[in-house]
Motif scaffolding. Structure first.
Motif, PDB file in Angstrom:
ATOM      1  N   PRO A 106      46.683  72.978 -16.165  1.00  0.00           N
ATOM      2  CA  PRO A 106      46.196  74.181 -16.883  1.00  0.00           C
ATOM      3  C   PRO A 106      44.960  74.800 -16.242  1.00  0.00           C
ATOM      4  CG  PRO A 106      46.757  72.431 -18.432  1.00  0.00           C
ATOM      5  CD  PRO A 106      46.845  71.829 -17.074  1.00  0.00           C
ATOM      6  N   GLU A 107      44.169  73.998 -15.536  1.00  0.00           N
ATOM      7  CA  GLU A 107      42.951  74.513 -14.915  1.00  0.00           C
ATOM      8  C   GLU A 107      43.258  75.591 -13.874  1.00  0.00           C
ATOM      9  OE1 GLU A 107      39.089  72.866 -12.350  1.00  0.00           O
ATOM     10  OE2 GLU A 107      40.712  71.503 -12.939  1.00  0.00           O
ATOM     11  N   ASP A 139      43.519  79.008 -15.698  1.00  0.00           N
ATOM     12  CA  ASP A 139      42.540  79.339 -16.735  1.00  0.00           C
ATOM     13  C   ASP A 139      41.758  80.618 -16.467  1.00  0.00           C
ATOM     14  OD1 ASP A 139      40.878  78.560 -14.685  1.00  0.00           O
ATOM     15  OD2 ASP A 139      40.033  76.814 -15.713  1.00  0.00           O
ATOM     16  N   GLU A 190      39.231  81.013 -14.532  1.00  0.00           N
ATOM     17  CA  GLU A 190      37.805  80.741 -14.361  1.00  0.00           C
ATOM     18  C   GLU A 190      37.428  80.520 -12.900  1.00  0.00           C
ATOM     19  OE1 GLU A 190      35.647  80.926 -16.799  1.00  0.00           O
ATOM     20  OE2 GLU A 190      37.237  81.389 -18.238  1.00  0.00           O
TER      21      GLU A 190
END
Length: 266
Positions: free
Chosen positions: A139-140, A143, A145
């Motif tokens: 999931p990172e 994300d 980000e």
């Protein structure tokens, strides 16, 4: 005798009274039942039987995909082999509606998906269990980000020649095209880079690392969420739409002013 018959007529019920009482009773019973059912459904835990299995995915594949891709994923003259494509590619093709293919053409257009999310996951799991391939990322990676500036630079270097620097898409040869990415989900951005659907090249970790892919996805998410700092985008199609705008409104305004000055002088 007259008084007796009058008394009977005054005490007689309407013929619709029984029907009305039955209808009211049915409405009350139905309302109570519906409320109880909704309450039970809200408090009950999801049943494991509601989740489709790999076997369900196999049956769905055989009914909807095997005609073109073969019963054992070996491919046919009408469709390529699915050996090694993995569940990520299957999810991308089915969730974007590109598959099942409705008709032959330069490339499969995106449309509303034919299957539910559970059915898509079941078919993808079956393909993965039969012939493993690329799978879902952490999931990172999705994300948003990551480093947006670095991702925008990587996108311009590796993707903008087809998808346009503003991710608005563009035309390719022989009727093919690179789609716009303004509504593409982060998962499908990653899937396109990893699986290379249609005219898209495959970007392995040797070409673009996971960090690179995360930064590119973050830059595209930023483009989706932020308004254009330059005002009207005009479709983000570059000098074509900008030149057309100047020709119609700019030169048109000059002609209108010239006509107005000439009329004034006359």
């Amino acid at each position: 005798m007259a008084r007796e018959s009058k008394r009977r007529s005054n005490g007689r019920r309407s013929p619709w009274a029984a029907a009305a009482l039955i209808g009211i009773g049915l409405l009350i019973t139905g309302g109570v039942y519906a409320g109880a059912s909704a309450a039970m459904a809200a408090t009950a835990e999801p049943s494991a039987s509601s989740t489709l299995t790999v076997e369900d995915g196999k049956l769905l594949f055989q009914a909807n995909c095997a005609t073109c891709h073969g019963l054992s994923l070996e491919g046919t003259p009408n469709g390529p082999s699915l050996f090694g494509v993995g569940e990520l590619s299957v999810e991308f093709q089915l969730a974007t509606g590109r598959m099942p293919l409705q008709m032959q053409g330069p490339q499969a257009p995106q449309k509303a998906p034919q299957f539910t999310e559970d059915q898509i996951e079941a078919i993808a799991a079956y393909v993965q269990s039969t012939s493993p391939g690329p799978t879902y990322p952490d999931p990172e990676v999705l994300d948003g980000e990551g480093d947006i500036a670095r991702g925008a630079e990587l996108f311009r270097i590796n993707c903008a020649m087809c998808h346009n620097v503003a991710a608005a898409g563009g035309a390719l040869t022989e009727g093919k095209y690179a789609p716009a990415l303004h509504t593409t989900s982060p998962l499908h951005m990653y899937a396109a880079m990893v699986t290379g659907p249609q005219n898209m090249p495959v970007f392995s970790d040797m070409n673009l690392s996971l960090e690179d892919k995360r930064d590119i996805i973050s830059a595209l998410i930023f483009l989706q969420q932020e308004e254009s700092a330059g005002g009207f985008t005009l479709g983000s199609l570059g000098p074509v739409s900008e030149g057309l705008f100047i020709w119609i409104f700019g030169i048109g305004a000059l002609i209108a002013i010239t006509v107005w000055i000439t009329a004034k002088s006359n």
